[in-house]
Design a protein around this motif. Structure first.
Motif, short mmCIF file in Angstrom:
data_model
loop_
_atom_site.label_atom_id
_atom_site.label_comp_id
_atom_site.label_asym_id
_atom_site.label_seq_id
_atom_site.Cartn_x
_atom_site.Cartn_y
_atom_site.Cartn_z
N MET A 1 25.85 5.65 23.00
CA MET A 1 24.68 5.74 23.89
C MET A 1 23.46 5.15 23.19
O MET A 1 23.16 5.48 22.05
N SER A 2 22.77 4.24 23.87
CA SER A 2 21.56 3.66 23.31
C SER A 2 20.39 4.61 23.48
O SER A 2 20.37 5.44 24.39
N VAL A 3 19.40 4.52 22.60
CA VAL A 3 18.22 5.36 22.67
C VAL A 3 16.98 4.49 22.77
O VAL A 3 16.74 3.64 21.91
N ARG A 4 16.21 4.66 23.81
CA ARG A 4 14.96 3.93 23.94
C ARG A 4 13.88 4.69 23.18
O ARG A 4 13.63 5.86 23.43
N SER B 1 19.77 12.11 35.94
CA SER B 1 19.29 12.32 34.57
C SER B 1 19.29 13.80 34.21
O SER B 1 18.90 14.65 35.03
N ASN C 1 18.82 12.16 29.34
CA ASN C 1 19.95 11.23 29.38
C ASN C 1 19.89 10.52 30.72
O ASN C 1 19.96 11.16 31.77
N ASN D 1 23.24 5.28 30.52
CA ASN D 1 23.82 5.14 29.17
C ASN D 1 22.75 5.13 28.09
O ASN D 1 22.94 4.56 27.02
N SER D 2 21.61 5.74 28.35
CA SER D 2 20.54 5.72 27.37
C SER D 2 19.78 7.03 27.38
O SER D 2 19.89 7.82 28.32
N GLN D 3 19.01 7.27 26.33
CA GLN D 3 18.10 8.39 26.26
C GLN D 3 16.68 7.87 26.32
O GLN D 3 16.34 6.86 25.71
N ILE D 4 15.85 8.57 27.12
CA ILE D 4 14.47 8.15 27.30
C ILE D 4 13.57 9.34 27.02
O ILE D 4 13.83 10.46 27.47
#
Length: 376
Positions: free
Chosen positions: A1-4, A260, A278, A281-284
């Motif tokens: 998982m990508s993280v912004r 989310s 979440n 596929n990313s965390q913001i």
């Protein structure tokens, strides 16, 4: 998982997109606030009936809203009127309507597709051959128990369409949006009834997007009062309300973070600084000055009963035996069923409480914001 790593800042973040969350977001945006709405699903409004009353458990509790009660109801009616799905009624009068079971219930607020049930005269209950969860004969039996002064007849008509699965009332509503299907149904009704009918009772299926045209056609050709009888979900009465509120929120520029989950947060000095979600596929990370919690109670998933007691599923903050935050952060405002189980003793809060609590929170936030600007 990508993280912004980027932190997005808002004046207000609303968590939850049921009736409480959508109303709060819209009203805050109308006060020129920069608003985001975080949701994990579609909200419980889609499972409601679309009619709203003061539930027995909160009759006394709504006194906390003081002078804003009438203002909140008026703001809701002004909003729905502007969105062309107007609501009738008030806090001060209960109106009798018929439900999908044929029983008479009393409600405070109801959309234009529902009319108060008459207590004398000739009523025809219209069923559809394709719909199994609306039984005219059963409705007639219950209706006569509550209103013995009525003359009640039943008819069954066809939509003229088959489905590979059991057809719902919402399916029928979408079909009745089509002029040819609508006229096919009207022709059958006119063949089976006469001009002595004072009111026709339908399932909650008088159109979705074209409901006003469907209702106008029914009234014009049948020369009688028309009403829907809301029952088991999905009810077109509630789906219409959700659709117009969601569309208005998007039009106003409210930022939606759909599908989310809140997975983290940072607190400083009893103030919620930011949340981490979440999203796909990313965390913001999202920052805001204020937060509204509109995730619902036990049924909505905002609260969870465990062997050790009630737990908050959003922020993970300590909860008392009433489902309330033991120490609510200074900038967090619970609304609707998120206010605790004392307002959900009957399973739901009812739409009136959602309206009142959402409006009160936005008024409080706006009052605080103006005070902060004056002191700046």
């Amino acid at each position: 998982m990508s993280v912004r790593r980027r932190h997005t800042m808002y004046n207000l973040i609303v968590i939850g997109q049921g009736l409480s969350g959508l109303l709060a977001a819209i009203w805050a945006k109308e006060h020129n606030q920069n608003v985001a709405l975080v949701s994990s699903g579609v909200g419980k409004l889609m499972q409601a009936t679309g009619v709203m009353e003061v539930m027995p458990a909160i009759k006394d509790y709504i006194s906390v809203f003081n002078g804003n009660r009438d203002n909140a109801i008026e703001a809701f009616k002004v909003l729905t009127d502007r969105l062309e799905y107007p609501y009738q009624g008030s806090l001060h009068e209960l109106v009798p309507i018929v439900t999908g079971s044929g029983r008479v219930k009393h409600t405070n607020l109801y959309p234009n597709t529902i009319a108060p049930i008459i207590d004398k005269g000739h009523v025809v209950v219209v069923g559809f051959q394709e719909i199994i969860d609306f039984q005219p004969k059963y409705i007639k039996e219950n209706l006569l128990k509550d209103l013995p002064g009525l003359v009640v007849d039943t008819i069954s008509v066809s939509l003229g369409h088959q489905s590979q699965r059991t057809m719902t009332q919402l399916d029928a509503a979408r079909l009745l949006d089509k002029p040819d299907v609508r006229q096919h149904v009207l022709n059958q009704i006119k063949e089976k009834t006469d001009d002595t009918t004072d009111m026709y009772i339908f399932p909650a299926c008088l159109g979705v997007d074209m409901w006003s045209t469907v209702l106008a056609d029914m009234r014009k050709q049948l020369h009688a009062t028309i009403t829907e009888a809301p029952g088991m979900p999905p009810n077109a009465t509630a789906v219409r309300l959700f659709n117009v509120l969601k569309k208005e929120a998007v039009r106003l520029g409210i930022r939606f973070y759909k599908n989310s989950q809140v997975v983290g947060h940072i607190m400083e000095n009893d103030t919620l600084q930011k949340i981490t979600i979440n999203n796909v596929n990313s965390q913001i990370s999202l920052k805001a000055e204020k937060f509204i919690i509109a995730t619902g109670g036990i049924l909505g998933g905002g609260l969870e009963k465990t062997v050790s007691g009630i737990q908050d599923t959003v922020l993970g903050l300590p909860i008392n035996e009433l489902g309330q935050f033991k120490q609510c952060p200074d900038n967090v405002y619970p609304v609707g069923a998120s206010c605790g189980i004392q307002v959900t003793q009957y399973g739901i809060t009812g739409g009136v409480f959602s309206i009142l609590s959402s409006y009160e929170s936005v008024v409080s936030i706006e009052r605080a914001r103006k005070g902060e600007l004056q002191n700046a």
